[in-house]
Scaffold this active site. Structure first.
Site, PDB file in Angstrom:
ATOM      1  CD  GLU A  38     -26.543  54.024 -17.318  1.00  0.00           C
ATOM      2  OE1 GLU A  38     -27.863  53.625 -18.155  1.00  0.00           O
ATOM      3  OE2 GLU A  38     -25.757  54.184 -18.098  1.00  0.00           O
ATOM      4  CE  LYS A 108     -23.421  51.922 -20.390  1.00  0.00           C
ATOM      5  NZ  LYS A 108     -24.495  53.006 -20.476  1.00  0.00           N
ATOM      6  CB  CYS A 141     -27.640  50.742 -19.448  1.00  0.00           C
ATOM      7  SG  CYS A 141     -29.106  51.331 -20.375  1.00  0.00           S
TER       8      CYS A 141
END
Ligand code: ACM
Length: 262
Positions: A38, A108, A141
Site C-alpha cells: 500500500e 480502498k 490492507c
C-alpha cells in the site's frame, strides 16, 4: 502462474528513492503477478489533507509510468498502492498495470484510523480484473478485517486476491488464512516493514508478507523486518471448486436471507 510480493521499507515523500529500491529488488525477477505494498512510493504517515493531496497522482503520471516499466522488465502484471487523485478527491488506491495498459484501479473502501482524515473512502465497490485466464480481485490492507471484502471478491469470481498492505496491527496474516479458507481462494499480501514517525504518529510496520492458498496454508512468509521478494508457482484453478464436501459449496450454500437484521 508465478506470483510474488515485494516487501521493503519506503522513505516518506521520496518517490524516486522508493522507485530505485523496488527496481533493485526486482532486478532479474520474472513473474506473472507482483504485488507491492500500500502507498509504496509515498509512505504512509500523512500529517494533513494537504500533504496527501500534494503527493497524490492521477493515472498515467510518474508512478504509473514507473510501474509499467517494471511490468515490462519483469513480464508481470503489477498491483501497487498509491494516493490517487480523481477530480477534487484523493483515494488510497491500488493500480493494476501490465506493460502496455492500465488494467484498472481500486479505491480502498475501508479506511483505517487517520486515513479517514487524509483520503476519501472508495465509492466504486470491489472489482475483479481479467488477467487472462485468471480473475484477480484487489483489496487494500484494512479491508481484511471485514470478511465481506474477500467474500465479495470471491462471489465476483476472483481466483486470487492481491492485497497491498501497510500493516500496523499483528492480526492480519493469521486472519488471511481464514479469509482464504472461507472463500477457498489464494491471496498475496504484500506488506512493508520499518518505522515511520511523522506529526503525532509513529507506526511500526510488521513485514511478514504472505502468500496463502485456498486451504489456509502459508506458502510464503517474509521476515518481520528486511527487504524480501518471493515468487512462487501457484495454480489459481485450484480456487474454482468451492465444494468443501460433496454437499457443501462455500458460495451457493450461503443463506443470505438469514444474514440480514431487519
Ligand atoms: C492499514 O489499513 N494500512 C492499517
Amino acid at each position: 502462474m508465478r506470483v510474488g510480493y515485494v516487501q521493503f521499507n519506503p522513505v516518506f515523500g521520496a518517490r524516486q528513492i522508493n522507485f530505485k529500491k523496488v527496481q533493485k529488488l526486482l532486478k532479474n525477477v520474472q513473474a506473472d503477478l507482483l504485488v507491492l505494498p500500500e502507498l509504496f512510493a509515498t509512505g504512509y504517515t500523512f500529517t494533513s489533507k494537504q500533504e496527501s493531496h500534494d503527493l497524490a497522482e492521477e493515472t498515467g503520471e510518474e508512478t504509473t509510468i514507473f510501474l509499467q516499466n517494471l511490468a515490462k522488465d519483469t513480464g508481470a502484471v503489477i498491483v501497487a498502492g498509491l494516493p490517487l487523485k480523481k477530480q477534487d478527491k484523493v483515494y488510497n488506491a491500488a493500480i493494476i498495470v501490465n506493460d502496455h495498459e492500465v488494467i484498472g484501479m481500486y479505491e480502498k473502501i475501508h479506511l483505517f484510523n487517520k486515513e479517514k482524515l487524509w483520503f476519501s473512502p472508495g465509492d466504486e465497490g470491489f472489482k475483479v480484473f481479467d488477467i487472462r485466464p485468471w480473475k484477480l480481485g484487489v483489496m487494500i490492507c484494512w479491508d481484511w478485517i471485514f470478511p465481506e471484502s474477500s467474500r465479495t471478491l470471491a462471489l465476483m469470481g476472483a481466483d486470487l486476491i492481491a492485497h497491498p498492505t501497510n500493516l500496523v496491527l499483528p492480526y492480519c496474516q493469521k486472519a488471511m488464512t481464514t479469509r482464504c479458507i472461507e472463500n477457498h481462494i489464494f491471496a498475496i499480501t504484500a506488506n512493508r516493514y520499518g518505522s515511520e514517525a511523522r506529526g503525532d504518529d509513529k507506526f511500526e510496520f510488521g513485514g511478514q508478507s504472505q502468500i496463502t492458498n485456498p486451504w489456509g496454508e502459508v506458502l510464503s512468509s517474509g521476515p518481520k523486518t528486511g527487504d524480501s521478494v518471493d515468487v512462487i508457482e501457484i495454480d489459481p484453478a485450484l480456487s474454482r471448486d468451492k465444494k468443501l464436501t460433496p454437499l457443501n459449496d462455500l458460495l451457493t450454500d450461503r443463506r443470505e436471507k438469514y444474514y440480514r437484521i431487519s
